[in-house]
Design a protein around this motif. Structure first.
Motif, PDB file in Angstrom:
ATOM      1  N   ILE A   5       0.856  -1.179   0.000  1.00  0.00           N
ATOM      2  CA  ILE A   5       0.000   0.000   0.000  1.00  0.00           C
ATOM      3  C   ILE A   5       0.894   1.231   0.000  1.00  0.00           C
ATOM      4  CG2 ILE A   5      -1.788   1.299   1.206  1.00  0.00           C
ATOM      5  CD1 ILE A   5      -2.580  -1.337   2.567  1.00  0.00           C
ATOM      6  N   ARG A   6       0.654   2.107  -0.953  1.00  0.00           N
ATOM      7  CA  ARG A   6       1.366   3.388  -1.014  1.00  0.00           C
ATOM      8  C   ARG A   6       0.389   4.488  -0.646  1.00  0.00           C
ATOM      9  NH1 ARG A   6       4.257   2.387  -6.679  1.00  0.00           N
ATOM     10  NH2 ARG A   6       5.892   1.035  -5.906  1.00  0.00           N
ATOM     11  N   TYR A   7       0.862   5.427   0.161  1.00  0.00           N
ATOM     12  CA  TYR A   7       0.002   6.531   0.578  1.00  0.00           C
ATOM     13  C   TYR A   7       0.849   7.703   1.034  1.00  0.00           C
ATOM     14  CZ  TYR A   7       1.010   4.774   5.286  1.00  0.00           C
ATOM     15  OH  TYR A   7       1.640   4.361   6.420  1.00  0.00           O
ATOM     16  N   HIS A   8       0.232   8.860   1.146  1.00  0.00           N
ATOM     17  CA  HIS A   8       0.872  10.045   1.697  1.00  0.00           C
ATOM     18  C   HIS A   8       0.227  10.331   3.047  1.00  0.00           C
ATOM     19  CE1 HIS A   8       2.342  10.713  -2.376  1.00  0.00           C
ATOM     20  NE2 HIS A   8       3.197  11.567  -1.848  1.00  0.00           N
ATOM     21  N   TYR A   9       1.064  10.612   4.035  1.00  0.00           N
ATOM     22  CA  TYR A   9       0.577  10.956   5.365  1.00  0.00           C
ATOM     23  C   TYR A   9       1.486  12.032   5.927  1.00  0.00           C
ATOM     24  CZ  TYR A   9      -0.960  10.404  10.235  1.00  0.00           C
ATOM     25  OH  TYR A   9      -1.457  10.629  11.486  1.00  0.00           O
ATOM     26  N   ARG A  10       0.871  13.139   6.288  1.00  0.00           N
ATOM     27  CA  ARG A  10       1.621  14.291   6.801  1.00  0.00           C
ATOM     28  C   ARG A  10       2.728  14.711   5.834  1.00  0.00           C
ATOM     29  NH1 ARG A  10       1.956  12.905  13.218  1.00  0.00           N
ATOM     30  NH2 ARG A  10      -0.279  13.028  13.566  1.00  0.00           N
ATOM     31  N   LYS A  11       2.354  14.801   4.567  1.00  0.00           N
ATOM     32  CA  LYS A  11       3.221  15.264   3.482  1.00  0.00           C
ATOM     33  C   LYS A  11       4.436  14.380   3.241  1.00  0.00           C
ATOM     34  CE  LYS A  11       1.715  19.986   4.115  1.00  0.00           C
ATOM     35  NZ  LYS A  11       2.095  21.375   4.310  1.00  0.00           N
ATOM     36  N   GLN A  12       4.355  13.115   3.657  1.00  0.00           N
ATOM     37  CA  GLN A  12       5.429  12.155   3.418  1.00  0.00           C
ATOM     38  C   GLN A  12       4.857  10.947   2.692  1.00  0.00           C
ATOM     39  OE1 GLN A  12       7.268  11.056   7.088  1.00  0.00           O
ATOM     40  NE2 GLN A  12       8.286  13.031   7.356  1.00  0.00           N
ATOM     41  N   SER A  13       5.583  10.494   1.694  1.00  0.00           N
ATOM     42  CA  SER A  13       5.174   9.298   0.969  1.00  0.00           C
ATOM     43  C   SER A  13       5.622   8.076   1.760  1.00  0.00           C
ATOM     44  CB  SER A  13       5.821   9.301  -0.415  1.00  0.00           C
ATOM     45  OG  SER A  13       5.433   8.167  -1.123  1.00  0.00           O
ATOM     46  N   ARG A  14       4.723   7.110   1.896  1.00  0.00           N
ATOM     47  CA  ARG A  14       5.028   5.900   2.667  1.00  0.00           C
ATOM     48  C   ARG A  14       4.530   4.673   1.927  1.00  0.00           C
ATOM     49  NH1 ARG A  14       4.445   7.898   8.830  1.00  0.00           N
ATOM     50  NH2 ARG A  14       5.028  10.030   8.420  1.00  0.00           N
ATOM     51  N   GLU A  15       5.117   3.537   2.256  1.00  0.00           N
ATOM     52  CA  GLU A  15       4.709   2.268   1.651  1.00  0.00           C
ATOM     53  C   GLU A  15       4.815   1.176   2.702  1.00  0.00           C
ATOM     54  OE1 GLU A  15       6.236  -0.608  -1.907  1.00  0.00           O
ATOM     55  OE2 GLU A  15       6.197   1.551  -2.290  1.00  0.00           O
ATOM     56  N   ILE A  16       3.754   0.348   2.791  1.00  0.00           N
ATOM     57  CA  ILE A  16       3.731  -0.745   3.761  1.00  0.00           C
ATOM     58  C   ILE A  16       3.249  -2.018   3.087  1.00  0.00           C
ATOM     59  CG2 ILE A  16       3.344   0.764   5.754  1.00  0.00           C
ATOM     60  CD1 ILE A  16       0.357  -0.093   5.614  1.00  0.00           C
ATOM     61  N   GLY A  17       3.531  -3.142   3.708  1.00  0.00           N
ATOM     62  CA  GLY A  17       3.033  -4.426   3.226  1.00  0.00           C
ATOM     63  C   GLY A  17       1.600  -4.631   3.672  1.00  0.00           C
ATOM     64  N   TYR A  18       0.867  -5.449   2.917  1.00  0.00           N
ATOM     65  CA  TYR A  18      -0.524  -5.722   3.240  1.00  0.00           C
ATOM     66  C   TYR A  18      -0.817  -7.197   2.997  1.00  0.00           C
ATOM     67  CZ  TYR A  18      -5.602  -5.786   2.905  1.00  0.00           C
ATOM     68  OH  TYR A  18      -6.921  -6.081   3.083  1.00  0.00           O
ATOM     69  N   ALA A  19      -1.498  -7.805   3.948  1.00  0.00           N
ATOM     70  CA  ALA A  19      -1.905  -9.200   3.817  1.00  0.00           C
ATOM     71  C   ALA A  19      -3.364  -9.323   4.260  1.00  0.00           C
ATOM     72  CB  ALA A  19      -1.027 -10.098   4.663  1.00  0.00           C
ATOM     73  N   ASN A  20      -4.190  -9.959   3.443  1.00  0.00           N
ATOM     74  CA  ASN A  20      -5.620 -10.115   3.759  1.00  0.00           C
ATOM     75  C   ASN A  20      -5.858 -10.883   5.046  1.00  0.00           C
ATOM     76  OD1 ASN A  20      -6.763  -8.701   1.621  1.00  0.00           O
ATOM     77  ND2 ASN A  20      -6.628 -10.468   0.262  1.00  0.00           N
ATOM     78  N   ASP A  21      -4.988 -11.814   5.373  1.00  0.00           N
ATOM     79  CA  ASP A  21      -5.193 -12.609   6.576  1.00  0.00           C
ATOM     80  C   ASP A  21      -4.837 -11.852   7.856  1.00  0.00           C
ATOM     81  OD1 ASP A  21      -2.484 -12.637   5.966  1.00  0.00           O
ATOM     82  OD2 ASP A  21      -2.171 -14.695   6.656  1.00  0.00           O
ATOM     83  N   ARG A  22      -4.157 -10.728   7.730  1.00  0.00           N
ATOM     84  CA  ARG A  22      -3.740  -9.954   8.893  1.00  0.00           C
ATOM     85  C   ARG A  22      -4.595  -8.714   9.144  1.00  0.00           C
ATOM     86  NH1 ARG A  22       1.804  -7.278   9.700  1.00  0.00           N
ATOM     87  NH2 ARG A  22       1.303  -6.739  11.814  1.00  0.00           N
ATOM     88  N   HIS A  23      -5.159  -8.168   8.076  1.00  0.00           N
ATOM     89  CA  HIS A  23      -5.912  -6.915   8.190  1.00  0.00           C
ATOM     90  C   HIS A  23      -7.299  -7.069   7.581  1.00  0.00           C
ATOM     91  CE1 HIS A  23      -2.208  -4.929   9.337  1.00  0.00           C
ATOM     92  NE2 HIS A  23      -1.633  -5.463   8.276  1.00  0.00           N
ATOM     93  N   HIS A  24      -8.257  -6.372   8.176  1.00  0.00           N
ATOM     94  CA  HIS A  24      -9.634  -6.375   7.681  1.00  0.00           C
ATOM     95  C   HIS A  24      -9.755  -5.589   6.372  1.00  0.00           C
ATOM     96  CE1 HIS A  24     -13.986  -6.368   7.780  1.00  0.00           C
ATOM     97  NE2 HIS A  24     -13.983  -5.059   7.734  1.00  0.00           N
ATOM     98  N   SER A  25      -9.011  -4.481   6.279  1.00  0.00           N
ATOM     99  CA  SER A  25      -9.036  -3.645   5.085  1.00  0.00           C
ATOM    100  C   SER A  25      -7.725  -2.885   4.978  1.00  0.00           C
ATOM    101  CB  SER A  25     -10.198  -2.656   5.144  1.00  0.00           C
ATOM    102  OG  SER A  25      -9.930  -1.658   6.106  1.00  0.00           O
ATOM    103  N   LEU A  26      -7.521  -2.219   3.865  1.00  0.00           N
ATOM    104  CA  LEU A  26      -6.298  -1.440   3.711  1.00  0.00           C
ATOM    105  C   LEU A  26      -6.269  -0.275   4.687  1.00  0.00           C
ATOM    106  CD1 LEU A  26      -6.490   1.388   1.573  1.00  0.00           C
ATOM    107  CD2 LEU A  26      -7.487  -0.468   0.313  1.00  0.00           C
ATOM    108  N   TYR A  27      -7.436   0.223   5.078  1.00  0.00           N
ATOM    109  CA  TYR A  27      -7.489   1.299   6.064  1.00  0.00           C
ATOM    110  C   TYR A  27      -7.029   0.813   7.440  1.00  0.00           C
ATOM    111  CZ  TYR A  27     -10.015   3.724   2.415  1.00  0.00           C
ATOM    112  OH  TYR A  27     -10.360   4.308   1.226  1.00  0.00           O
TER     113      TYR A  27
END
Length: 81
Positions: A5-27
């Motif tokens: 997942i790529r996103y901007h938060y507080r004017k910084q670009s960030r990227e994290i891993g995502y797994a369906n079995d660990r999280h309910h949604s990308l949010y």
């Protein structure tokens, strides 16, 4: 298949891993990565689901707007090859 997942938060670009079995949604994944408490979000989401009868468009717009207010932008999913 793994996702990122790529996103901007507080004017910084960030990227994290995502797994369906660990999280309910990308949010959920984004909130966990940033250490945010989603208690208020869950309460409002449940109320909206009860009122809108789980209308997908309404729920999606609510999530996007709520996270925009928290300072998130340009949220996108990237597939790992």
């Amino acid at each position: 298949m793994a996702f990122r997942i790529r996103y901007h938060y507080r004017k910084q670009s960030r990227e994290i891993g995502y797994a369906n079995d660990r999280h309910h949604s990308l949010y959920d994944a984004i909130a966990e990565a940033e250490g945010l408490d989603l208690g208020e979000f869950r309460r409002l989401e449940t109320q909206l689901a009860n009122i809108s009868r789980n209308d997908r468009k309404t729920m999606k717009e609510f999530r996007e707007e709520y996270f925009r207010k928290l300072g998130f932008s340009q949220i996108s999913i990237v597939r790992d090859d």
